[in-house]
Enzyme design. Structure first.
Site: not given
Lengths: 260, 281
Positions: B53-55, B86, B188
């Site tokens: 998962g990123t941001t 997320k 992230g």
């Protein structure tokens, strides 16, 4: 020193059952009623913090009478059972029937084991379904038997009188306010067929409401909301009972909507 | 491990033993194998490939706090999932957003939610916001072994503190170190860009709608410069998620609400690709 007398198994069990029943009969009662949107619990309980009615899981609630430390232990066991099961499988795999079975086994083993004193408790496990016909109510007496119930029931000290009172008056399509009022009136029955005074602050009321948006359907009814349901509000007290109870219902549903 | 039984079908003794109100403590005694932190770790060469998962962006406003997340999960240079969620509500008044290894993070969130709910049911009252934040710290710390193998989970925790009547944000490092953030934060891969954007746009007196726009702008800036962060996908109608926590509890904005905000922002970006400009002085 003395030689133990022979006691027949029947007699031993009867003694244990009597012991447990006496313990349970000392306590105040809990009533459970189905109403249109779910299941409501009404208990006479002077304590604000020691509950007789509790949440177990999303759609499952627990009510008990008898010895506090014993049913509290069972309650926490049930919460642990439900949470572990929901964590290892899925939330949908935690069912009232499963929980009731585990409680029945637990109470049954304790009741028939000579090494342990029988638990002086009677439990109710209720699960609210998507529709009224899916609602499940199980009564679990001290000996580990299990009874599937519908409509209304009472457990505890005065349950015989209360149950016969409820049987005559309970309908499945009651509104919440009607069900809570009936619950309160039924708890006011005493042994001699007379009536006592029971006020809102002596009551513990909670419900499983299938219309709640949240995943967790359990909700306690406290303070002003309870008084409004019981019609103890000064503004609604008195003259026209039909219009005031109608007012309660609309107030209640609007409050339910805005509250979350 | 099975929840019940052994032979008789009755609750095992551990279930009826008075003890901690913590579900994790109960698990560590009764079913330690279920706990993420207590799994044996195999030796691995190099980094394990798993979706990341990123941001995530968090920002406070006058009535609470908002958590926003983009929808992209990446595995190396491949987009593993376009519509991942997320940000998860932890309980009525708090939510947690996750960056890092998706599989482990989602499991951690599930256990964290359960930990808070379990405490609430057993004790009949909720943990303080600090208590919840500390609990999450413990869980991240128990994942340290895996974090050192490249499977790190870095959440951001935000909630409405009912005692102090304000929104609060807590960020974490991989060792479970916890720090409270003032105003805003981001975690992230795109967080550096998001944080730069937030620094210029965020003010303490924003309304709910304004803070949501600020969060969306920050995610847009992150997606603009970080390849692992996904921007709003107008063609597939996949928009960032916005979760607002106020004194009324936790609320995830509906798709219609988010799409309206995203479209307004998008209109603006068509004129000014770099987004709104902060005054020079």
């Amino acid at each position: 020193m003395s030689t133990p007398f022979y006691v027949s198994p029947q007699q031993a069990m009867a003694d244990r059952a009597e012991y447990a029943r006496k313990g349970i009969a000392r306590g105040r009662s809990v009533v459970v009623l189905q109403y249109t949107d779910g299941i409501v619990f009404v208990a006479e309980n002077p304590s604000r913090s020691l509950h007789k009615i509790s949440e177990i899981y999303d759609r499952i609630a627990f009510a008990a009478v008898g010895k506090y430390n014993e049913f509290e232990n069972l309650r926490i066991g049930g919460v642990r059972y439900a949470d572990l099961r929901g964590f290892t499988y899925d939330r949908a795999d935690v069912t009232g029937r499963g929980l009731a079975n585990v409680y029945a086994q637990t109470l049954g083993t304790i009741f028939s084991s000579a090494a342990e004193k029988p638990y002086e408790v009677e439990l109710i496990v209720a699960e609210v379904g998507a529709a009224p016909e899916d609602d499940q109510i199980y009564r679990l007496p001290h000996d580990g038997s299990i009874v599937d119930e519908h409509g209304s029931l009472a457990v505890g000290g005065n349950s015989d009188q209360i149950n016969s009172y409820l049987e005559q008056r309970h309908r499945d399509d009651m509104t919440l306010a009607e069900a809570v009022k009936l619950g309160k009136e039924s708890l006011a029955r005493d042994n001699n067929g007379g009536e006592r005074e029971v006020t809102a602050d002596q009551l513990e009321v909670a419900l499983l409401d299938r219309t709640r948006v949240q995943q967790r359907k359990f909700k306690r009814v406290l303070g002003t909301q309870l008084q409004r349901l019981l019609g103890e509000d000064e503004s609604t007290g008195g003259s026209s009972s039909s219009s005031s109870s109608g007012g309660d219902d609309t107030e209640e549903s609007s409050e339910g909507g805005s509250e979350e | 491990m099975e929840a019940n039984t052994r032979d008789t079908g009755r609750l095992p003794a551990a279930f009826l033993t008075p003890g901690s109100s913590s579900f994790m403590d109960f698990l560590s005694e009764h079913a330690p194998a279920v706990l993420p932190g207590s799994r044996p770790l195999p030796a691995v060469e190099g980094a394990v490939q798993a979706p990341h998962g990123t941001t995530i962006v968090a920002a406070t406003y006058s009535g609470g706090v908002v958590l926003a997340g983009d929808r992209r999960a990446t595995m190396g240079n491949v987009i593993a999932q376009r519509d991942i969620e997320k940000v998860f509500p932890a309980d009525e008044y708090s939510a947690v957003g996750i960056a890092g290894t998706a599989g482990l993070a989602v499991e951690m969130v599930k256990l964290f939610q359960l930990e808070l709910e379990h405490f609430e049911k057993v004790e009949g009252s909720t943990l303080s916001l600090e208590g919840k934040a500390n609990r999450l710290s413990t869980m991240i710390r128990s994942n340290l072994g895996m974090a050192l193998q490249g499977l790190a989970v870095v959440p951001v925790f935000a909630g409405y503190d009912v005692q102090h009547e304000k929104g609060r944000i807590f960020s974490y490092d991989v060792t479970g170190g916890r720090s409270e953030e003032v105003g805003f934060t981001a975690v992230g891969s795109g967080s550096v860009f998001a944080r730069g954007s937030l620094k210029k746009l965020h003010r303490s007196d924003l309304t709910e709608e304004q803070v949501c726009t600020v969060a969306l702008q920050a995610l847009y800036d992150a997606a603009d410069d970080d390849s692992a962060t996904g921007g709003p996908d107008m063609t597939r109608k996949i928009y960032p998620t916005l979760t607002v926590i106020s004194d009324e509890g936790c609320r995830k904005l509906s798709e219609e609400e988010v799409s309206a905000l995203v479209r307004t922002m998008h209109e603006g970006r068509l004129q000014h690709p770099n987004g709104p400009q902060a005054p020079l002085t």
